[in-house]
Write a protein that holds these residues in place. Structure first.
Motif, PDB file in Angstrom:
ATOM      1  N   THR A   7      -1.040   2.585  -9.055  1.00 26.92           N
ATOM      2  CA  THR A   7      -2.149   2.304  -8.159  1.00 26.92           C
ATOM      3  C   THR A   7      -3.424   2.254  -8.985  1.00 26.92           C
ATOM      4  N   ALA A   8      -4.134   1.126  -8.919  1.00 27.77           N
ATOM      5  CA  ALA A   8      -5.351   0.960  -9.709  1.00 27.77           C
ATOM      6  C   ALA A   8      -6.472   1.864  -9.210  1.00 27.77           C
ATOM      7  N   GLU A   9      -6.609   1.953  -7.894  1.00 31.27           N
ATOM      8  CA  GLU A   9      -7.637   2.802  -7.309  1.00 31.27           C
ATOM      9  C   GLU A   9      -7.182   3.240  -5.924  1.00 31.27           C
ATOM     10  N   PHE A  44       0.846  -1.185   0.000  1.00 32.03           N
ATOM     11  CA  PHE A  44       0.000   0.000   0.000  1.00 32.03           C
ATOM     12  C   PHE A  44       0.884   1.238   0.000  1.00 32.03           C
ATOM     13  N   ALA A  45       0.554   2.207  -0.819  1.00 32.70           N
ATOM     14  CA  ALA A  45       1.166   3.537  -0.788  1.00 32.70           C
ATOM     15  C   ALA A  45      -0.002   4.493  -0.549  1.00 32.70           C
ATOM     16  N   GLN A  72      -3.645  -1.665  -3.080  1.00 32.65           N
ATOM     17  CA  GLN A  72      -2.208  -1.901  -3.164  1.00 32.65           C
ATOM     18  C   GLN A  72      -1.623  -1.258  -4.416  1.00 32.65           C
ATOM     19  N   SER A  73      -0.368  -0.905  -4.301  1.00 33.86           N
ATOM     20  CA  SER A  73       0.348  -0.251  -5.385  1.00 33.86           C
ATOM     21  C   SER A  73       1.571  -1.074  -5.756  1.00 33.86           C
ATOM     22  N   ILE A  74       2.112  -0.785  -6.911  1.00 33.07           N
ATOM     23  CA  ILE A  74       3.433  -1.267  -7.306  1.00 33.07           C
ATOM     24  C   ILE A  74       4.317  -0.024  -7.352  1.00 33.07           C
TER      25      ILE A  74
END
Length: 118
Positions: free
Chosen positions: A94-96, A57-58, A100-102
């Protein structure tokens, strides 16, 4: 991608790969332990080729979340932690919101912003 067991508090045994992927690892550790993990990855990386992909998570809240011994870091905290480890964030995917983010990072150093490669 080939998953491998590895004690991330010891030097990375595989050098110069295209990507080192860390999924849901760093949120279990404070900044001091995360720095050891990231420094071990950075020492194995090949400049202008290797990346670290952090799947965590970011969060975009003003304060990080702490829950059950884990910490979910804000984007600013990720930037500070990765910078301290000698890494530079290229992009956060981040998709939404609040998912979670990459976090895609590479070695930081002279000339990183001018497009030159060695």
């Amino acid at each position: 991608m080939e998953p491998m067991a590895h004690d991330f508090f010891t030097p990375q045994p595989i050098m110069g790969t295209r990507a080192y992927y860390l999924r849901n690892i760093l949120h279990d550790w404070g900044d001091e332990k995360c720095l050891i993990i990231l420094l071990n990855k950075a020492a194995a990386m090949k400049p202008w080729y290797s990346k670290v992909l952090v799947n965590e998570f970011a969060i975009f809240r003003p304060r990080p979340l702490c829950l059950l011994g884990a910490i979910e870091r804000a984007e600013k905290q990720w930037r500070e932690l990765l910078t301290t480890a000698g890494l530079q964030i290229e992009r956060i995917w981040t998709a939404e919101p609040e998912s979670q983010s990459i976090i895609e990072a590479r070695l930081a150093g002279p000339g990183v912003d001018d497009g030159e490669s060695t």
